[in-house]
Design a protein around this motif. Structure first.
Motif, mmCIF file in Angstrom:
data_model
loop_
_atom_site.group_PDB
_atom_site.id
_atom_site.type_symbol
_atom_site.label_atom_id
_atom_site.label_comp_id
_atom_site.label_asym_id
_atom_site.label_seq_id
_atom_site.Cartn_x
_atom_site.Cartn_y
_atom_site.Cartn_z
ATOM 1 N N MET A 110 0.848 -1.197 0.000
ATOM 2 C CA MET A 110 0.000 0.000 0.000
ATOM 3 C C MET A 110 0.881 1.243 0.000
ATOM 4 S SD MET A 110 -3.085 1.370 0.147
ATOM 5 C CE MET A 110 -4.143 0.043 0.690
ATOM 6 N N ASP A 111 0.680 2.130 -0.968
ATOM 7 C CA ASP A 111 1.427 3.381 -1.004
ATOM 8 C C ASP A 111 0.959 4.284 0.129
ATOM 9 O OD1 ASP A 111 2.921 2.824 -3.362
ATOM 10 O OD2 ASP A 111 1.086 3.116 -4.505
ATOM 11 N N ARG A 112 1.914 4.794 0.904
ATOM 12 C CA ARG A 112 1.592 5.591 2.085
ATOM 13 C C ARG A 112 1.850 7.071 1.813
ATOM 14 N NH1 ARG A 112 5.525 4.513 5.638
ATOM 15 N NH2 ARG A 112 6.728 3.411 4.066
ATOM 16 N N ILE A 113 0.886 7.897 2.170
ATOM 17 C CA ILE A 113 1.061 9.344 2.104
ATOM 18 C C ILE A 113 1.405 9.834 3.497
ATOM 19 C CG2 ILE A 113 -0.101 11.545 1.686
ATOM 20 C CD1 ILE A 113 0.564 9.974 -0.831
ATOM 21 N N GLU A 114 2.503 10.549 3.605
ATOM 22 C CA GLU A 114 2.987 10.973 4.913
ATOM 23 C C GLU A 114 2.111 12.048 5.520
ATOM 24 O OE1 GLU A 114 4.548 10.672 8.077
ATOM 25 O OE2 GLU A 114 5.807 9.613 6.641
ATOM 26 N N GLY A 115 1.846 11.940 6.796
ATOM 27 C CA GLY A 115 1.052 12.935 7.516
ATOM 28 C C GLY A 115 1.913 13.863 8.337
ATOM 29 N N GLU A 116 1.304 14.497 9.330
ATOM 30 C CA GLU A 116 1.974 15.528 10.105
ATOM 31 C C GLU A 116 2.993 14.962 11.088
ATOM 32 O OE1 GLU A 116 1.567 18.663 9.367
ATOM 33 O OE2 GLU A 116 0.156 18.042 7.841
ATOM 34 N N SER A 117 3.014 13.644 11.279
ATOM 35 C CA SER A 117 3.888 13.073 12.298
ATOM 36 C C SER A 117 5.365 13.152 11.927
ATOM 37 C CB SER A 117 3.499 11.610 12.545
ATOM 38 O OG SER A 117 3.681 10.850 11.363
ATOM 39 N N HIS A 118 5.637 13.348 10.651
ATOM 40 C CA HIS A 118 7.030 13.360 10.186
ATOM 41 C C HIS A 118 7.581 14.771 10.354
ATOM 42 C CE1 HIS A 118 10.230 11.321 7.908
ATOM 43 N NE2 HIS A 118 10.500 12.514 7.454
ATOM 44 N N GLY A 119 8.348 14.992 11.420
ATOM 45 C CA GLY A 119 8.760 16.342 11.753
ATOM 46 C C GLY A 119 9.929 16.850 10.938
ATOM 47 N N LEU A 120 10.027 18.167 10.883
ATOM 48 C CA LEU A 120 11.108 18.822 10.155
ATOM 49 C C LEU A 120 12.462 18.476 10.746
ATOM 50 C CD1 LEU A 120 11.829 20.819 7.914
ATOM 51 C CD2 LEU A 120 11.462 22.687 9.547
ATOM 52 N N GLN A 121 12.541 18.374 12.061
ATOM 53 C CA GLN A 121 13.812 18.033 12.691
ATOM 54 C C GLN A 121 14.282 16.649 12.275
ATOM 55 O OE1 GLN A 121 13.917 18.464 16.948
ATOM 56 N NE2 GLN A 121 15.912 17.459 17.135
ATOM 57 N N GLY A 153 15.426 1.481 -6.157
ATOM 58 C CA GLY A 153 14.850 1.397 -7.493
ATOM 59 C C GLY A 153 15.518 2.389 -8.415
ATOM 60 N N GLU A 154 14.850 2.732 -9.495
ATOM 61 C CA GLU A 154 15.403 3.711 -10.431
ATOM 62 C C GLU A 154 15.514 5.075 -9.745
ATOM 63 O OE1 GLU A 154 14.186 3.201 -14.859
ATOM 64 O OE2 GLU A 154 12.385 2.818 -13.657
ATOM 65 N N PRO A 155 16.584 5.824 -10.010
ATOM 66 C CA PRO A 155 16.739 7.123 -9.367
ATOM 67 C C PRO A 155 15.658 8.113 -9.814
ATOM 68 C CG PRO A 155 18.821 6.366 -10.309
ATOM 69 C CD PRO A 155 17.753 5.471 -10.838
ATOM 70 N N LEU A 156 15.091 8.820 -8.851
ATOM 71 C CA LEU A 156 14.116 9.880 -9.106
ATOM 72 C C LEU A 156 14.617 11.140 -8.408
ATOM 73 C CD1 LEU A 156 11.462 11.084 -10.080
ATOM 74 C CD2 LEU A 156 10.328 10.061 -8.078
ATOM 75 N N LEU A 157 14.995 12.119 -9.194
ATOM 76 C CA LEU A 157 15.477 13.396 -8.692
ATOM 77 C C LEU A 157 14.293 14.309 -8.413
ATOM 78 C CD1 LEU A 157 17.800 15.496 -8.222
ATOM 79 C CD2 LEU A 157 17.667 15.977 -10.695
ATOM 80 N N LEU A 158 14.212 14.824 -7.189
ATOM 81 C CA LEU A 158 13.137 15.720 -6.775
ATOM 82 C C LEU A 158 13.724 17.117 -6.571
ATOM 83 C CD1 LEU A 158 11.522 13.373 -4.077
ATOM 84 C CD2 LEU A 158 10.788 13.666 -6.455
ATOM 85 N N ILE A 159 13.265 18.087 -7.353
ATOM 86 C CA ILE A 159 13.829 19.444 -7.293
ATOM 87 C C ILE A 159 12.748 20.411 -6.834
ATOM 88 C CG2 ILE A 159 15.266 21.126 -8.452
ATOM 89 C CD1 ILE A 159 15.817 19.175 -10.662
ATOM 90 N N HIS A 160 12.974 21.032 -5.702
ATOM 91 C CA HIS A 160 11.984 21.881 -5.046
ATOM 92 C C HIS A 160 11.865 23.264 -5.688
ATOM 93 C CE1 HIS A 160 14.933 24.549 -3.136
ATOM 94 N NE2 HIS A 160 15.681 23.471 -2.938
ATOM 95 N N GLY A 161 10.909 24.036 -5.179
ATOM 96 C CA GLY A 161 10.661 25.373 -5.692
ATOM 97 C C GLY A 161 11.112 26.480 -4.753
ATOM 98 N N HIS A 183 9.001 2.789 -4.429
ATOM 99 C CA HIS A 183 9.146 2.488 -5.853
ATOM 100 C C HIS A 183 10.493 2.927 -6.435
ATOM 101 C CE1 HIS A 183 4.786 1.626 -6.278
ATOM 102 N NE2 HIS A 183 4.659 2.579 -5.365
ATOM 103 N N TYR A 184 11.079 3.987 -5.873
ATOM 104 C CA TYR A 184 12.237 4.620 -6.498
ATOM 105 C C TYR A 184 13.296 4.990 -5.457
ATOM 106 C CZ TYR A 184 8.272 5.366 -9.607
ATOM 107 O OH TYR A 184 7.138 5.175 -10.349
ATOM 108 N N ARG A 185 14.499 5.178 -5.954
ATOM 109 C CA ARG A 185 15.574 5.735 -5.122
ATOM 110 C C ARG A 185 15.504 7.251 -5.262
ATOM 111 N NH1 ARG A 185 21.215 6.662 -6.507
ATOM 112 N NH2 ARG A 185 22.449 6.930 -4.603
ATOM 113 N N LEU A 186 15.175 7.925 -4.173
ATOM 114 C CA LEU A 186 14.876 9.349 -4.213
ATOM 115 C C LEU A 186 16.116 10.181 -3.891
ATOM 116 C CD1 LEU A 186 11.458 9.282 -2.309
ATOM 117 C CD2 LEU A 186 11.893 9.012 -4.764
#
Length: 299
Positions: free
Chosen positions: A1-12, A36-44, A62-65
């Motif tokens: 099951m693909d999980r969408i992260e909620g508020e519990s994952h803190g910035l720290q 998995g296959e590399p997936l580059l995530l580039i923020h704004g 699914h991927y190596r992020l």
């Protein structure tokens, strides 16, 4: 099951799980995870790799992020008297990937990061990348500067008093400005605002945002190169677009259809500038479907 992260994952915890690499004399923060296959995530702009935290657990199944905080953003160094540019951020990412020995990467990028991706596409077209961009997924960005509608704070930061505006920026002004570009029903919470604010002010970030924002001028100067890179793209491409974005929403999408293609578009009507943050489940659904089509040779 693909999980969408909620508020519990803190910035720290996001910071503690990160790693660093050097770009010249500057330390650059990054997150690497999954397999998995590399997936580059580039923020704004003006945020950071934290933007991706709601998608991170599901995508990492699914991927190596690979997600950097670009120079001047997030937890990375923010040199005060520096000439920031899209060209340099592309250099940073290119050098990082080449140093890690990546040969093929997929890209998912938002806003400022989408412009960096356009420069990487231009370099691939010239044969100057040491790796191949296998596919590109872009979210709300000023791909065509002629239809970009910057909000007031962006105009002020770009103006002659930008340095004063930058250093005088308050949390309340930041909150109001950010809220204007989110969808009416997907507004950031107080916790979200605080996280974004802490990322902005970390390492005296208020002292550099007026320098970074000159990327809006770069988009005009390099329009032919960067729009041309989109028009010449030969790999699978997807747009996941928030239609309620007042900065780069429906008019930007219409321009893309006019100049590039009317295929590969996922429109989220009531979502603002941050689809991956405002509507992570829908964004994930569209992205995974896109990758399945690629795997089947249908995109």
């Amino acid at each position: 099951m693909d999980r969408i992260e909620g508020e519990s994952h803190g910035l720290q915890r996001w910071q503690e799980a990160g790693c660093w690499f050097m770009y010249g004399e500057h330390a650059v923060f990054s997150r690497i995870g999954g397999r998995g296959e590399p997936l580059l995530l580039i923020h704004g702009f003006p945020t950071a790799s934290w933007d991706w935290h709601r998608l991170w657990p599901a995508l990492s199944e699914h991927y190596r992020l690979l997600a950097p905080d670009m120079l001047g953003f997030g937890f990375s160094d923010k040199p005060q008297d520096h000439d920031y540019s899209i060209i340099e951020q592309a250099d940073l990412i290119q050098g990082w990937l080449e140093q890690m020995g990546e040969e093929r990467v997929h890209v998912m990028a938002h806003d400022y990061g989408a412009t960096v991706t356009q420069e990487l596409l231009a370099r691939q077209r010239e044969g100057s990348l040491g790796f191949r961009l296998e596919s590109v997924a872009l979210m709300n960005a000023a791909l065509f500067p002629e239809v970009h509608q910057p909000i007031l704070i962006q105009k002020l930061l770009l103006g002659p008093l930008g340095g004063l505006v930058s250093r005088a920026l308050t949390r309340r002004v930041f909150e109001n400005s950010l809220g204007r570009i989110f969808g009416a029903a997907t507004q950031p919470t107080a916790r979200d605002i605080e996280d974004f604010w802490q990322l902005l002010i970390h390492n005296n970030g208020r002292g550099v945002i007026h320098r970074i924002i000159h990327y809006m001028e770069e988009r005009r100067v390099h329009r032919h190169r960067w729009v041309g890179a989109l028009q010449a793209i030969d790999q699978p491409a997807l747009l996941i677009w928030g239609g309620a974005d007042p900065v780069s929403g429906a008019p930007m999408l219409a321009r893309y259809r006019e100049l590039v293609s009317d295929r590969g578009i996922a429109l989220l009507d009531d979502i603002g500038h941050y689809p991956h943050f405002e509507a992570p489940a829908e964004t994930l659904q569209h992205y995974l479907a896109f990758r399945r089509r690629i795997a089947l040779g249908n995109d």
